[in-house]
Design a protein around this motif. Structure first.
Motif, short mmCIF file in Angstrom:
data_model
loop_
_atom_site.label_atom_id
_atom_site.label_comp_id
_atom_site.label_asym_id
_atom_site.label_seq_id
_atom_site.Cartn_x
_atom_site.Cartn_y
_atom_site.Cartn_z
N GLU A 117 1.01 -1.13 0.28
CA GLU A 117 0.12 -0.27 0.05
C GLU A 117 0.90 0.67 -0.21
O GLU A 117 0.07 1.96 -0.52
CB GLU A 117 -0.97 -0.38 1.36
CG GLU A 117 -1.62 -0.97 1.21
CD GLU A 117 -3.09 -0.98 2.64
OE1 GLU A 117 -2.60 -0.20 2.99
OE2 GLU A 117 -3.81 -1.73 2.45
N ALA A 118 2.05 0.68 -0.05
CA ALA A 118 3.53 2.26 -0.03
C ALA A 118 4.34 2.12 -0.60
O ALA A 118 4.32 0.80 -0.50
CB ALA A 118 3.81 2.44 1.18
N PRO A 119 5.38 2.89 -1.04
CA PRO A 119 6.62 2.51 -2.01
C PRO A 119 7.08 1.90 -1.03
O PRO A 119 8.15 2.05 -0.10
CB PRO A 119 6.74 4.19 -2.00
CG PRO A 119 5.51 4.69 -2.21
CD PRO A 119 4.78 4.92 -0.93
N ALA A 144 -1.24 -7.61 -4.62
CA ALA A 144 -1.61 -6.25 -4.62
C ALA A 144 -1.03 -5.32 -4.39
O ALA A 144 -0.46 -4.96 -3.29
CB ALA A 144 -3.46 -6.45 -4.28
N VAL A 145 -0.71 -4.56 -5.35
CA VAL A 145 -0.27 -3.11 -5.75
C VAL A 145 -0.73 -1.97 -5.74
O VAL A 145 -1.40 -1.75 -6.69
CB VAL A 145 1.32 -3.09 -5.80
CG1 VAL A 145 2.31 -2.21 -6.08
CG2 VAL A 145 1.39 -4.56 -6.33
N ALA A 146 -1.14 -1.23 -4.98
CA ALA A 146 -1.90 0.36 -5.15
C ALA A 146 -1.17 0.93 -5.99
O ALA A 146 0.15 1.35 -5.90
CB ALA A 146 -2.01 0.68 -3.54
N GLY A 151 8.30 0.98 -6.84
CA GLY A 151 9.25 0.56 -5.91
C GLY A 151 8.79 -0.86 -5.45
O GLY A 151 9.99 -1.46 -4.16
N THR A 152 8.23 -0.82 -5.11
CA THR A 152 7.74 -2.74 -4.57
C THR A 152 8.94 -3.68 -5.75
O THR A 152 8.53 -4.34 -6.34
CB THR A 152 6.19 -3.17 -4.94
OG1 THR A 152 4.26 -1.98 -4.18
CG2 THR A 152 5.54 -4.22 -4.86
#
Length: 245
Positions: A117-119, A144-146, A151-152
């Protein structure tokens, strides 16, 4: 008093391959909440190797810069289900290594949903299953990548070894990506012990059971590599392998 949640059906994707009769005996499944505070590191080992039916549902929140190491040995139970929902903050890290070892008519399953949910967060999941007789082993895993979670770095490695043609392995690694500049990968394979490798080990003096055991030991080792309780988990897995073989 609130009403109990209805028992899932096979129309529910997360329960598509479940033993619903066994699930009914442990329903509803209590949710276990874990929060890893900002900048901290912790770990958890889950070992399920009883005789009855068991189900667990872990809700894990890993805050910014925190790390969480989860290892699972799912073995022995007639029905064993471990569901894991993870939320990662900025720069957080999640590692999961799991082994499912089944025989007879066991149904074993691991179901995960990892939300970036964040970088700059990292997640890595390794699942190894060894299944004999009429056992069923399932891994359903969603990453799941929001939006904005640039940078995930997320990986899923899923492999199953069938000792008998009557055993069943189900696997569905899934990616849902809404961000740019990400590194996400998954791999899935189902197979049998390599006949050439078995022959080589036997030519070096090992008996067929010893050769099988050695190859399977190497197969599941990656799931527990680097775990804080690696020795304990490996010993328990080897004991279960001995019972299967």
């Amino acid at each position: 008093m609130s009403e109990l949640a209805p028992l899932p059906t096979r129309k529910d994707e997360a329960f598509r391959y479940s033993d619903l009769d066994a699930l009914a005996g442990v329903w509803p499944v209590a949710r276990e909440e874990i929060v890893v505070p900002t900048g901290q590191s912790t770990s958890l080992s889950v070992v399920e190797e009883g005789e009855g039916a068991v189900a667990r549902h872990l809700l894990i929140e890993i805050e910014a810069g925190a790390k969480f190491d989860l290892r699972i040995l799912n073995a022995g139970n007639v029905f064993g289900r471990v569901a894991v929902d993870v939320r990662l903050g900025e720069g957080a890290e999640f590692t999961m290594g799991a082994a499912q070892l089944g025989s007879g008519a066991q149904t074993l399953e691991i179901v995960t949903e990892v939300s970036h949910e964040a970088p700059n967060a990292i997640s890595n999941q390794i699942v190894r299953s060894v299944l004999g007789e009429q056992a069923t082993g399932t891994y359903l895993g969603k990453v799941a990548v929001a939006r904005g979670a640039d940078g995930t770095d997320a990986g899923q490695s899923v492999r199953a070894m069938l000792l008998d043609r009557t055993a069943t392995a189900n696997a569905r690694p899934e990616l849902e990506i809404y961000a740019d500049d990400v590194k996400c990968a998954h791999g899935c394979a189902v197979g049998e012990l390599d006949a050439t490798g078995l022959f080589y080990l036997q030519s070096r003096g090992l008996t067929p059971p010893q050769a099988k055991r050695l190859m399977l030991q190497a197969f599941i080792a990656e799931a527990f590599s680097g775990a804080p309780e690696e020795d304990r988990l490996s010993e328990a897995a080897l004991a279960r392998l001995g019972a299967i073989l």
